[in-house]
Design an enzyme around this catalytic site. Structure first.
Site, PDB file in Angstrom:
ATOM      1  N   GLU A  70       0.835  -1.207   0.000  1.00  0.00           N
ATOM      2  CA  GLU A  70       0.000   0.000   0.000  1.00  0.00           C
ATOM      3  C   GLU A  70       0.864   1.248   0.000  1.00  0.00           C
ATOM      4  O   GLU A  70       1.627   1.485   0.942  1.00  0.00           O
ATOM      5  CB  GLU A  70      -0.923   0.000   1.226  1.00  0.00           C
ATOM      6  CG  GLU A  70      -1.886   1.170   1.218  1.00  0.00           C
ATOM      7  CD  GLU A  70      -2.851   1.160   2.415  1.00  0.00           C
ATOM      8  OE1 GLU A  70      -3.110   0.074   2.966  1.00  0.00           O
ATOM      9  OE2 GLU A  70      -3.322   2.243   2.777  1.00  0.00           O
TER      10      GLU A  70
ATOM     11  N   LYS B 252      -6.730  -1.320  11.633  1.00  0.00           N
ATOM     12  CA  LYS B 252      -6.110  -1.647  10.334  1.00  0.00           C
ATOM     13  C   LYS B 252      -4.946  -0.694  10.072  1.00  0.00           C
ATOM     14  O   LYS B 252      -3.890  -1.083   9.576  1.00  0.00           O
ATOM     15  CB  LYS B 252      -7.169  -1.562   9.229  1.00  0.00           C
ATOM     16  CG  LYS B 252      -6.733  -2.096   7.887  1.00  0.00           C
ATOM     17  CD  LYS B 252      -6.024  -1.083   7.025  1.00  0.00           C
ATOM     18  CE  LYS B 252      -5.731  -1.636   5.651  1.00  0.00           C
ATOM     19  NZ  LYS B 252      -4.918  -0.718   4.833  1.00  0.00           N
TER      20      LYS B 252
ATOM     21  N   ASP C 175       5.221 -14.710  10.976  1.00  0.00           N
ATOM     22  CA  ASP C 175       3.926 -15.228  10.508  1.00  0.00           C
ATOM     23  C   ASP C 175       2.849 -14.155  10.735  1.00  0.00           C
ATOM     24  O   ASP C 175       2.340 -13.995  11.843  1.00  0.00           O
ATOM     25  CB  ASP C 175       3.620 -16.502  11.321  1.00  0.00           C
ATOM     26  CG  ASP C 175       2.329 -17.168  10.929  1.00  0.00           C
ATOM     27  OD1 ASP C 175       1.470 -16.509  10.313  1.00  0.00           O
ATOM     28  OD2 ASP C 175       2.166 -18.354  11.254  1.00  0.00           O
TER      29      ASP C 175
ATOM     30  N   HIS D 197      -2.998  10.365  -0.016  1.00  0.00           N
ATOM     31  CA  HIS D 197      -3.154   9.150  -0.809  1.00  0.00           C
ATOM     32  C   HIS D 197      -3.142   9.462  -2.291  1.00  0.00           C
ATOM     33  O   HIS D 197      -2.585   8.727  -3.090  1.00  0.00           O
ATOM     34  CB  HIS D 197      -4.493   8.476  -0.474  1.00  0.00           C
ATOM     35  CG  HIS D 197      -4.376   7.529   0.676  1.00  0.00           C
ATOM     36  ND1 HIS D 197      -5.327   6.596   0.973  1.00  0.00           N
ATOM     37  CD2 HIS D 197      -3.400   7.348   1.584  1.00  0.00           C
ATOM     38  CE1 HIS D 197      -4.956   5.903   2.022  1.00  0.00           C
ATOM     39  NE2 HIS D 197      -3.790   6.346   2.412  1.00  0.00           N
TER      40      HIS D 197
HETATM   41  C1  MEV Z   1      -5.629   2.939   5.313  1.00  0.00           C
HETATM   42  O1  MEV Z   1      -4.746   1.930   4.914  1.00  0.00           O
HETATM   43  C2  MEV Z   1      -5.633   3.051   6.821  1.00  0.00           C
HETATM   44  C3  MEV Z   1      -6.634   4.060   7.395  1.00  0.00           C
HETATM   45  O2  MEV Z   1      -7.941   3.761   6.947  1.00  0.00           O
HETATM   46  C4  MEV Z   1      -6.533   3.921   8.891  1.00  0.00           C
HETATM   47  C5  MEV Z   1      -7.555   4.751   9.649  1.00  0.00           C
HETATM   48  O3  MEV Z   1      -8.624   5.008   9.101  1.00  0.00           O
HETATM   49  O4  MEV Z   1      -7.252   5.083  10.803  1.00  0.00           O
HETATM   50  C6  MEV Z   1      -6.332   5.449   6.933  1.00  0.00           C
END
Ligand code: MEV
Length: 437
Positions: A84, A278, A294, A391
């Site tokens: 990413e 995430k 792992d 992004h």
């Molecule tokens: C994107 O890879 C991760 C985010 O969605 C994390 C978040 O929303 O805190 C930007």
């Protein structure tokens, strides 16, 4: 008989034969064949073939560096493997900021791992528990040959707990707690458990007092990837005024309040918690992958930990007290720096060398700092400019690369899209206009 045409003896075929079968099966293109073959390693393919089975190519991911991670007053450059775009940039930016503001403070809280041995038995578990001292001695003896070395390295078996599985009155668990020093310990734990299994079953079945209602039978024995007692903590702390570089149009205090609200939403709202966590795993997984650990085990264990009180919540917490911003991450990370891929994959070895060959404890702390850095950057963007701004820059760059844009085309496109929506079709249309001239 299956009505589907199965591929027989596939694993016995050579690589070229496998690719040919695949192409025949799919009526596949020459490009597919070329792509698969062009990513084979020129001199060391056997090494990758040995890692998995039915290997027809290698799957490349970028191996990047995120510098300036000051962790407990020691500077680190972090190797990150991730697909990413923007994760490495976000990690590096947060690392540089925190290096000027006290750095990441980390500590390992504990390092226990568990194995589970399940058995069915219609008996009184308390009777077995009463004999646990004798049973334990036998269980320890049954794997003394394997534990000997681990004990020398500071690990070994710590404790045994017998219990009945919830809602299954005749199914029981022997939970064995281990320390596995610098290894992740999966093989060690599984071998110990498998050696213990017949000993436990024989112990019960050879005692009349324990078998009045029936004999015991083993079900399975395996380590648990739930590792709530293999926990690391990472925190960052600074005066709220020092947050100015991240505050955007807000004052540092308003930024800190907005940040805290975002974290508290993630603590209390599961949909948001998953996305928030995430962002933590953007950093964690990139290092876990780079170091040959792992990542499925790490993910499964930590996601379960995030739901330990029955609701899935943020792994981070925040306090804004005495004009101080303090942000903390707690996450279970059962990592290893010896054994498995860490020893055999040259780039996993390179990653560990870049990290100055850490112990497993040190690696837990470094990985937690990476998770904290990425999450801090993400939440800071979300409560200020929004995530798309950063992004989009990288998205544009990826699209231009996929269109084989020249340096001039790239410069013109970056200018053109500085105030416009980026999508594949708009960028392609723009590049096409340049190419027509
Ligand atoms: C994107 O890879 C991760 C985010 O969605 C994390 C978040 O929303 O805190 C930007």
């Amino acid at each position: 008989m299956s009505k589907h045409k199965l591929l027989k003896g596939f694993s016995k075929l050579s690589r070229d034969e496998k690719i040919n079968q695949l192409l025949t099966h799919l009526n596949g293109s020459k490009t597919l064949e070329t792509n698969l073959k062009s990513y084979l390693h020129v001199s060391n393919q056997a090494l990758f073939d040995d890692i998995s089975e039915n290997t027809v190519s290698n799957y490349y991911l970028p191996f990047s560096l995120a510098p300036n991670f000051l962790i407990n007053n020691k500077l680190h450059i972090l190797p990150m493997v991730i697909e990413e775009s923007s994760v490495v940039a976000a990690a590096s930016k947060a690392a540089s900021f925190w290096a000027l503001n006290g750095g990441f403070k980390t500590q390992v809280i504990n390092t226990f791992k568990n194995g589970q041995l399940f058995f069915t038995w219609i008996g009184d578990l308390n009777k077995l528990i009463n004999q646990q001292v004798e049973l334990e001695a036998l269980l320890r003896k049954s794997c003394a040959d394997i534990t000997q070395n681990m004990v020398k390295r500071g690990g070994g078996i710590k404790s045994f707990t017998l219990s009945t599985v919830d809602n299954m009155p005749t199914t029981h668990q022997l939970l064995v707690t281990f320390e596995t020093a610098d290894s992740m310990g999966a093989n060690f734990i599984n071998t110990c458990l498998e050696q213990m299994t017949p000993v436990l079953i024989d112990y019960i079945n050879s005692r009349e007092a324990l078998t009045q209602k029936g004999k015991a039978n083993s079900v399975m024995a395996i380590l648990s990837n739930y590792t709530p007692d293999c926990l690391v903590e990472c925190s960052v702390e600074c005066p709220i005024v020092a947050l100015a570089p991240y505050a955007g149009v807000y004052t540092p205090q308003v930024f800190a309040n907005r940040f805290a609200t975002a974290v508290n939403i993630a603590i209390n709202n599961t949909h948001r918690a998953v996305t928030h966590n995430k962002g933590i795993f953007n950093g964690i997984d990139a290092l876990v992958l780079a170091t040959g650990n792992d990542f499925r085990a790490i993910e499964a264990g930590a996601q379960a930990y995030a739901a330990r009180d029955g609701q899935y919540r943020s792994l981070t917490s925040i306090s804004l007290v005495n004009n101080t911003f303090k942000y903390t991450l707690q996450v279970p990370l059962a990592l290893g720096t010896v054994g498995g891929l860490t020893n055999s994959h040259p780039l996993a070895k390179a990653a560990l060398e870049i990290l100055q060959n850490p112990t497993a404890n040190e690696l837990m702390q470094i990985v937690a700092a990476a998770g904290m850095a990425n999450n801090f950057s993400a939440v800071a963007s979300l409560v200020t400019t929004g995530i798309q701004k950063g992004h989009m820059k990288l998205h544009l760059s990826n699209i231009l690369t996929s269109l084989n844009a020249s340096e001039t085309e790239k410069t013109l496109a970056v200018n053109h899209f500085s105030d416009k929506m980026v999508s594949f079709s708009t960028v392609q249309a723009f590049v096409n206009t340049l190419r027509v001239v």
